[in-house]
Design a protein around this motif. Structure first.
Motif, PDB file in Angstrom:
ATOM      1  N   ASP A 207      60.951  29.138  56.966  1.00  0.00           N
ATOM      2  CA  ASP A 207      62.014  29.009  57.271  1.00  0.00           C
ATOM      3  C   ASP A 207      60.517  29.417  59.185  1.00  0.00           C
ATOM      4  N   ASN A 212      57.120  32.840  63.478  1.00  0.00           N
ATOM      5  CA  ASN A 212      57.342  33.560  62.494  1.00  0.00           C
ATOM      6  C   ASN A 212      57.630  32.557  61.054  1.00  0.00           C
ATOM      7  N   ARG A 214      59.086  32.911  57.446  1.00  0.00           N
ATOM      8  CA  ARG A 214      59.269  33.563  56.055  1.00  0.00           C
ATOM      9  C   ARG A 214      59.488  32.443  54.684  1.00  0.00           C
ATOM     10  N   GLU A 216      60.804  32.534  51.003  1.00  0.00           N
ATOM     11  CA  GLU A 216      61.188  33.456  49.850  1.00  0.00           C
ATOM     12  C   GLU A 216      61.402  32.583  48.329  1.00  0.00           C
ATOM     13  N   LEU A 225      59.168  37.333  48.830  1.00  0.00           N
ATOM     14  CA  LEU A 225      59.657  37.443  50.471  1.00  0.00           C
ATOM     15  C   LEU A 225      57.663  38.161  50.652  1.00  0.00           C
ATOM     16  N   TYR A 227      56.319  37.189  54.770  1.00  0.00           N
ATOM     17  CA  TYR A 227      56.415  36.634  56.211  1.00  0.00           C
ATOM     18  C   TYR A 227      55.698  37.171  57.166  1.00  0.00           C
ATOM     19  N   TRP A 228      54.996  35.900  57.928  1.00  0.00           N
ATOM     20  CA  TRP A 228      54.372  36.800  58.822  1.00  0.00           C
ATOM     21  C   TRP A 228      54.487  36.477  60.504  1.00  0.00           C
ATOM     22  N   HIS A 271      57.408  42.520  54.472  1.00  0.00           N
ATOM     23  CA  HIS A 271      56.519  41.159  53.756  1.00  0.00           C
ATOM     24  C   HIS A 271      55.725  41.590  52.427  1.00  0.00           C
ATOM     25  N   PHE A 283      69.495  35.820  55.012  1.00  0.00           N
ATOM     26  CA  PHE A 283      68.826  34.940  55.914  1.00  0.00           C
ATOM     27  C   PHE A 283      69.307  33.072  56.432  1.00  0.00           C
TER      28      PHE A 283
END
Length: 528
Positions: A207, A212, A214, A216, A225, A227-228, A271, A283
């Protein structure tokens, strides 16, 4: 008592994910007139005090919680927050007896057994008493200091709500996935090494929302996961390539401006974590309804398009969640993703992972499905997940696959059949026993019949409880006699029995299968 009957807290309607079986669910009761979900929503908006505290929010000790354990004074705790369920007793589809199992205790585990997806915060926001006065463990406290606080109904949530749970035990460190990244003038490439063979259907859920990213990875029962907040802007499209046999997934992002990045981005909450899927929070992303196709007189096949920055490779046997606002209250229901058709076409025009299909039965008096059925093409739907406990590991070395499905309990079987035919040549026989009320209720009957003629390994038997006089197939409900003949055990075989349907059907099927001496390892129950 089985997990299916253990707890049915706050089911937002009497619509079941697999509700159209000839069996009757054992955990539903007939509600009194004026006690539907919509009536409950109206009550919560009436301004009536449903907590008994006149709007005050308090901290509740464990001893205090235990005191409130009667029908007229029923408190329970879910994820650190305490609710007064007294006013909800007569509105609960599972009945007073089931709801009273939560009285005076922390019912989080009971709630999570079957209905972790229910949006209880919205359903019970006017019943909120306060939070539990519980001190988090030192390890958890250290983690929560790094997170922002959340609020519910104006009340600061307890520390235990903020991070995702610490999952244990974790696999050995050598088996933990890792990632790397590299760039060109115009692209950023992220490579995830899962360190295991991954399904041919893929396992990545990506996503990209604003800046952002994400990512997974659904790896069996585990979730990895990344995530940045990215260092710079990228175009709103992500390419995902998967090397299934070596377990490598590569993402390609196109930079909006050709420049060199000094770092990939700023890590966000959770993250680089590797925990059990059941402990990973849901999510949601906004999808667009592309089309609706009639499957039967009351069942539709929905095609949903994900946002341009999203890719979702839903593993076989997993489900997603649809969320809609009904009279100001969020209602959430799980639905199993299916393919566009049972027999794959030679070519597909849809990009893999860019859209999904859901088969949904419409109930005229349902809370959610009439709203879905009335949505125009082009409307938006919130989709969460995916989630589910099924892993392809259970198919390892299986030679005989048996499926017992009732109504829309067929939906997880559809992709399972396709997977078994394409990727598991060791399976010598797969048989589906499909229960419905009438012939017009049978999902994808023509496709199932066509598959039987094309694939000698596949067999289907239809069972109707309310057949027409012209029906020549099986009649009745699931019983020991029909299963004894259906569930064969050839010499040197390894069998797996998969079951899916309403709770009443599933409970009966599981009991009968166990009576035929099938072990727990030879049985899988799909649950939403």
């Amino acid at each position: 008592m089985s997990h299916l009957r253990l707890f049915l807290l706050l089911d937002p309607s009497r619509e079941s994910r697999q509700p159209d079986s000839p069996e009757t669910s054992l955990i539903q009761v007939v509600l009194k007139p004026g006690h539907s979900l919509l009536d409950w929503i109206r009550l919560t908006k009436s301004g009536q005090d449903l907590t008994g505290l006149r709007g005050r929010l308090i901290e509740v000790t464990e001893d205090e919680l235990k005191k409130h354990n009667t029908k007229k004074d029923c408190w329970t705790c879910i994820r650190g927050m305490v609710y007064n369920l007294s006013a909800y007793m007569d509105f609960h589809p599972g009945g007073e007896e089931e709801l009273m199992r939560a009285a005076g205790i922390d019912s989080t585990d009971l709630f999570d057994e079957v209905h972790r997806w229910v949006n209880y915060e919205s359903m019970l926001k006017e019943c909120l008493v306060g939070r539990m006065a519980v001190k988090p463990s030192p390890a958890l406290q250290a983690q929560t200091e790094k997170t922002e606080s959340t609020h519910l109904n104006g009340l600061s949530a307890p520390s235990s709500l903020r991070p995702e749970p610490l999952s244990a035990p974790l696999p050995a460190k050598d088996h933990r996935p890792r990632y790397d990244w590299f760039q060109t003038d115009g692209t950023v490439n992220i490579v995830v090494y899962t360190k295991r063979k991954i399904p041919s259907a893929g396992c990545a859920v990506v996503d990209l929302q604003d800046d952002n990213l994400r990512v997974e990875m659904l790896l069996g029962r585990m979730s990895y996961l990344l995530y940045w907040r990215l260092s710079s802007r990228v175009q709103d499209h992500v390419d995902v390539q998967t090397a299934h046999s070596v377990g490598k997934v590569q993402l390609c992002l196109r930079k909006s401006v050709k420049e060199k990045w000094t770092q990939l981005g700023q890590p966000l909450e959770h993250h680089d974590t590797f925990i059990q899927c059941k402990d990973r929070g849901l999510f949601y992303r906004e999808c667009v309804l592309l089309s609706k196709t009639d499957v039967t007189h009351n069942t539709q096949l929905l095609r949903l398009q994900l946002p341009r920055g999203s890719r979702m490779q839903v593993p076989v046997g997993r489900h997603v969640y649809l969320k809609m606002s009904v009279q100001g209250t969020d209602v959430v229901k799980p639905y199993t993703a299916v393919d566009q058709m049972l027999i794959p076409p030679s070519q597909s025009g849809a990009e893999v992972g860019s859209d999904m299909h859901l088969m949904i039965k419409v109930y005229p008096d349902g809370v959610l499905t009439p709203h879905i059925a009335n949505l125009p093409v082009g409307a938006s739907l919130s989709v969460g997940g995916p989630e589910g406990s099924f892993t392809q590991r259970v198919l390892r070395d299986v030679t005989h696959l048996y499926m017992l499905a009732a109504g829309t309990g067929f939906t997880p079987m559809a992709r399972l059949i396709r997977l078994a035919l394409q990727d598991f040549t060791v399976i010598r026989k797969m048989k589906l026993m499909f229960f419905n009320r009438q012939e017009r209720d049978v999902l994808w009957q023509s496709q199932l019949d066509e598959l039987c003629t094309k694939e000698e390994r596949f067999e289907v038997q239809y069972v109707l409880s309310e057949p027409a006089d012209s029906w020549t197939g099986r009649r009745g409900r699931i019983d020991a006699c029909m299963l004894q003949n259906f569930l064969e055990r050839p010499e040197n075989s390894k069998c797996l029995v998969c079951v899916c349907g309403p709770a009443g059907f599933t409970e009966s099927a599981v009991q009968l299968v166990r009576q035929l001496d099938f072990s727990e390892e030879e049985l899988h129950v799909f649950q939403g």
